[in-house]
Design a protein around this motif. Structure first.
Motif, PDB file in Angstrom:
ATOM      1  N   MET A  29       0.826  -1.210   0.000  1.00  0.00           N
ATOM      2  CA  MET A  29       0.000   0.000   0.000  1.00  0.00           C
ATOM      3  C   MET A  29       0.860   1.259   0.000  1.00  0.00           C
ATOM      4  N   THR A  30       1.991   1.205   0.729  1.00  0.00           N
ATOM      5  CA  THR A  30       2.881   2.367   0.751  1.00  0.00           C
ATOM      6  C   THR A  30       3.487   2.621  -0.618  1.00  0.00           C
ATOM      7  N   ARG A  31       3.945   1.555  -1.260  1.00  0.00           N
ATOM      8  CA  ARG A  31       4.495   1.717  -2.609  1.00  0.00           C
ATOM      9  C   ARG A  31       3.433   2.226  -3.581  1.00  0.00           C
ATOM     10  N   PHE A  32       2.197   1.795  -3.405  1.00  0.00           N
ATOM     11  CA  PHE A  32       1.108   2.233  -4.272  1.00  0.00           C
ATOM     12  C   PHE A  32       0.836   3.719  -4.113  1.00  0.00           C
ATOM     13  N   LEU A  33       0.837   4.196  -2.847  1.00  0.00           N
ATOM     14  CA  LEU A  33       0.542   5.598  -2.582  1.00  0.00           C
ATOM     15  C   LEU A  33       1.713   6.505  -2.969  1.00  0.00           C
ATOM     16  N   GLU A  34       2.939   5.975  -2.931  1.00  0.00           N
ATOM     17  CA  GLU A  34       4.111   6.770  -3.271  1.00  0.00           C
ATOM     18  C   GLU A  34       4.480   6.693  -4.750  1.00  0.00           C
ATOM     19  N   SER A  35       3.689   6.026  -5.545  1.00  0.00           N
ATOM     20  CA  SER A  35       3.976   5.886  -6.965  1.00  0.00           C
ATOM     21  C   SER A  35       3.785   7.222  -7.697  1.00  0.00           C
ATOM     22  N   GLU A  36       4.795   7.634  -8.440  1.00  0.00           N
ATOM     23  CA  GLU A  36       4.698   8.875  -9.204  1.00  0.00           C
ATOM     24  C   GLU A  36       3.678   8.752 -10.327  1.00  0.00           C
ATOM     25  N   ARG A  37       3.578   7.591 -10.921  1.00  0.00           N
ATOM     26  CA  ARG A  37       2.595   7.391 -11.986  1.00  0.00           C
ATOM     27  C   ARG A  37       1.180   7.542 -11.461  1.00  0.00           C
ATOM     28  N   LEU A  38       0.932   6.981 -10.273  1.00  0.00           N
ATOM     29  CA  LEU A  38      -0.404   7.109  -9.685  1.00  0.00           C
ATOM     30  C   LEU A  38      -0.705   8.574  -9.375  1.00  0.00           C
ATOM     31  N   LEU A  39       0.271   9.277  -8.814  1.00  0.00           N
ATOM     32  CA  LEU A  39       0.060  10.688  -8.495  1.00  0.00           C
ATOM     33  C   LEU A  39      -0.219  11.498  -9.762  1.00  0.00           C
ATOM     34  N   ALA A  40       0.548  11.232 -10.829  1.00  0.00           N
ATOM     35  CA  ALA A  40       0.315  11.947 -12.082  1.00  0.00           C
ATOM     36  C   ALA A  40      -1.067  11.647 -12.645  1.00  0.00           C
ATOM     37  N   ALA A  41      -1.482  10.378 -12.564  1.00  0.00           N
ATOM     38  CA  ALA A  41      -2.805  10.007 -13.072  1.00  0.00           C
ATOM     39  C   ALA A  41      -3.913  10.682 -12.271  1.00  0.00           C
ATOM     40  N   MET A  42      -3.750  10.744 -10.949  1.00  0.00           N
ATOM     41  CA  MET A  42      -4.770  11.376 -10.104  1.00  0.00           C
ATOM     42  C   MET A  42      -4.867  12.875 -10.379  1.00  0.00           C
ATOM     43  N   LEU A  43      -3.728  13.520 -10.630  1.00  0.00           N
ATOM     44  CA  LEU A  43      -3.741  14.962 -10.903  1.00  0.00           C
ATOM     45  C   LEU A  43      -4.309  15.284 -12.284  1.00  0.00           C
ATOM     46  N   LEU A  44      -4.071  14.389 -13.243  1.00  0.00           N
ATOM     47  CA  LEU A  44      -4.532  14.639 -14.607  1.00  0.00           C
ATOM     48  C   LEU A  44      -5.973  14.199 -14.836  1.00  0.00           C
ATOM     49  N   PRO A  46      -8.997  14.834 -13.392  1.00  0.00           N
ATOM     50  CA  PRO A  46     -10.058  15.848 -13.554  1.00  0.00           C
ATOM     51  C   PRO A  46      -9.973  16.601 -14.873  1.00  0.00           C
ATOM     52  N   THR A  47      -8.745  16.952 -15.287  1.00  0.00           N
ATOM     53  CA  THR A  47      -8.586  17.672 -16.556  1.00  0.00           C
ATOM     54  C   THR A  47      -9.000  16.813 -17.737  1.00  0.00           C
ATOM     55  N   VAL A  48      -8.607  15.538 -17.707  1.00  0.00           N
ATOM     56  CA  VAL A  48      -8.974  14.634 -18.797  1.00  0.00           C
ATOM     57  C   VAL A  48     -10.481  14.469 -18.879  1.00  0.00           C
ATOM     58  N   VAL A  49     -11.142  14.365 -17.727  1.00  0.00           N
ATOM     59  CA  VAL A  49     -12.604  14.214 -17.723  1.00  0.00           C
ATOM     60  C   VAL A  49     -13.270  15.468 -18.289  1.00  0.00           C
ATOM     61  N   LEU A  50     -12.811  16.644 -17.857  1.00  0.00           N
ATOM     62  CA  LEU A  50     -13.403  17.891 -18.355  1.00  0.00           C
ATOM     63  C   LEU A  50     -13.179  18.051 -19.863  1.00  0.00           C
ATOM     64  N   LEU A  51     -11.967  17.752 -20.321  1.00  0.00           N
ATOM     65  CA  LEU A  51     -11.695  17.855 -21.756  1.00  0.00           C
ATOM     66  C   LEU A  51     -12.528  16.849 -22.541  1.00  0.00           C
ATOM     67  N   GLY A  52     -12.697  15.665 -21.990  1.00  0.00           N
ATOM     68  CA  GLY A  52     -13.491  14.662 -22.691  1.00  0.00           C
ATOM     69  C   GLY A  52     -14.958  15.031 -22.777  1.00  0.00           C
TER      70      GLY A  52
END
Length: 321
Positions: A29-44, A46-52
């Motif tokens: 779980m710690t590795r999952f929460l510290e994943s840079e890919r996951l963080l980037a996906a979570m930040l992007l 909302p923008t992807v949903v709005l653009l879509g």
């Protein structure tokens, strides 16, 4: 686990407790929460949903509508490029197509020239400079519909304050048909668009002027260059990247302009001032022919794509030089 320290000047017999090898690995779980890919996906996300939802979906639906004969109350069927062929053979569409280029070209030229001139003036030091800069944004801040209604009143054929001023000044003997003549109406629209868009050019170019070192101007002045030569050989080349970007944004906004023409002339008189956006609205919404209206609006896409691609390509070449 305890391990004595070997050597050194520390206290004899001192021991250090090291963590157990099994506890040094982070949990799944710690590795999952510290994943840079996951963080980037979570930040992007909302923008992807709005653009879509607000860009991709309407665009795909517009393409589908343009390839079908959908109308209000009729689901329609696939007709291929029939709507595009019909629009191209329409004389009013060809007028709107020409008007869009004419309107965009002259409005962009005037906004660029006047915006550059205003930016150069505001780049000087004078009393009340901040107040003047803030007041200059008023045409850009006021809602388009509201400001266009004010201009429509000034161009009114019966109660036009401009006609009254020109008549009182002895410049005219009969009232000018500002909005009742196609040529006058188009130039009135260009004037209003220039008035509204000039602050955007001025503020953006002023920001670019602030980045130019005054030492370059002083060096050119010491070499004997006059004001025009300093502007042409020093200021203008350094402002090219900013100028190209602001021109690209202006072309996109002006080419797809709808509110100003719709409120000022409504496409008249006799469809003489229609742009692609207003004519697409008239066909697609006012008459209910959604497929034909979507086809007319999509004619703007390849033109804007080519213009933007050429200007961005030139900008990249300029940056690489």
């Amino acid at each position: 686990m305890k391990k004595p320290i070997a050597g050194g000047s520390g206290v004899a017999g001192m021991e250090v407790v090291l963590p157990h090898p099994g506890t040094s690995r982070p949990s799944g779980m710690t590795r999952f929460l510290e994943s840079e890919r996951l963080l980037a996906a979570m930040l992007l996300a909302p923008t992807v949903v709005l653009l879509g939802v607000f860009i991709a979906y309407p665009f795909v639906m517009g393409v589908w509508l343009s390839l079908s004969n959908v109308s209000v109350g009729n689901p329609g069927e696939f007709v291929g490029i029939r709507n595009f062929v019909k629009a191209w053979n329409d004389s009013i569409f060809r007028t709107a197509f020409y008007n869009t280029f004419y309107y965009t070209f002259w409005a962009t030229i005037f906004k660029l020239v006047l915006g550059m001139w205003l930016a150069l003036l505001l780049n000087r030091h004078f009393r009340g400079k901040r107040i003047v800069r803030a007041a200059m944004l008023l045409p850009f801040i006021v809602p388009t519909v509201l400001s266009t209604f004010a201009w429509r009143w000034m161009f009114d054929p019966t109660f036009s304050v401009l006609n009254w001023l020109l008549f009182q000044g002895g410049f005219i003997t009969t009232k000018l048909p500002f909005l009742s003549d196609g040529t006058y109406g188009m130039w009135c629209a260009i004037v209003v668009n220039t008035w509204r868009g000039m602050p955007f050019f001025a503020i953006t170019l002023l920001a670019g002027l602030q980045t130019i070192s005054p030492d370059l101007q002083e060096a050119a002045s010491l070499d004997g260059a006059n004001g025009w030569q300093r502007f042409r050989h020093v200021t203008l080349p350094l402002l090219k990247p900013v100028t190209l970007v602001v021109v690209v944004f202006s072309i996109i906004q002006t080419f797809s302009d709808f509110q100003l023409i719709y409120v000022l002339t409504g496409g008249g008189p006799a469809n003489a001032t229609h742009l692609l956006a207003t004519y697409a609205y008239q066909i697609g919404v006012a008459t209910g022919l959604l497929g034909e209206g979507a086809a007319i609006s999509l004619f703007m896409l390849p033109v804007l794509f080519i213009v933007v691609w050429l200007q961005l390509r030139y900008l990249r070449r300029l940056e690489g030089a």
